[in-house]
Design a protein around this motif. Structure first.
Motif, short mmCIF file in Angstrom:
data_model
loop_
_atom_site.label_atom_id
_atom_site.label_comp_id
_atom_site.label_asym_id
_atom_site.label_seq_id
_atom_site.Cartn_x
_atom_site.Cartn_y
_atom_site.Cartn_z
N LYS A 68 0.83 -1.20 0.00
CA LYS A 68 0.00 0.00 0.00
C LYS A 68 0.87 1.26 0.00
N LYS A 69 1.93 1.28 0.83
CA LYS A 69 2.85 2.42 0.86
C LYS A 69 3.53 2.60 -0.49
N PHE A 70 3.90 1.50 -1.11
CA PHE A 70 4.56 1.54 -2.41
C PHE A 70 3.62 2.13 -3.46
N LYS A 71 2.37 1.67 -3.46
CA LYS A 71 1.40 2.16 -4.44
C LYS A 71 1.04 3.63 -4.21
N ALA A 72 1.24 4.13 -2.98
CA ALA A 72 0.95 5.53 -2.67
C ALA A 72 2.02 6.48 -3.21
N LEU A 73 3.17 5.95 -3.58
CA LEU A 73 4.22 6.79 -4.15
C LEU A 73 3.77 7.29 -5.52
N PRO A 74 4.15 8.50 -5.89
CA PRO A 74 3.78 9.02 -7.22
C PRO A 74 4.32 8.12 -8.33
N ALA A 75 3.61 8.08 -9.46
CA ALA A 75 4.03 7.28 -10.60
C ALA A 75 5.45 7.67 -11.01
#
Length: 88
Positions: A68-75
């Motif tokens: 979840k933290k990883f996916k929250a990082l900007p593209a």
């Protein structure tokens, strides 16, 4: 006749015992490929860890929180370095 039958089957019984793999046998060894979770730095098994792809690379995670933290990082943004924990 019974003595002859015992003598003929004895080598077969011995052979089957010898052929059984043991814990120290090469047949029982497995290989595990580990990598580090990019969020917390924990070592994870690529075969069983949850994963996601970004920029053509596969990243592996210890659990849903780190994913979840990883996916929250900007593209296009990758974690700079592991934060040292995932439970906080």
């Amino acid at each position: 006749e019974d003595g002859l039958k015992k003598n003929l089957t004895a080598p077969l019984r011995q052979q089957s015992r010898v052929m059984q793999p043991t814990e120290s046998s090469n047949l029982m060894k497995t290989s595990i490929t580990t990598t580090k979770d990019p969020i917390c730095g924990m070592a994870v098994d690529e075969a069983t860890a949850i994963h996601a792809e970004r920029d053509g690379k596969t990243f592996y995670f210890c659990g849903a929180g780190c994913l979840k933290k990883f996916k929250a990082l900007p593209a296009g943004k990758l974690p700079e370095s592991p934060t040292g924990g995932c439970c906080g």
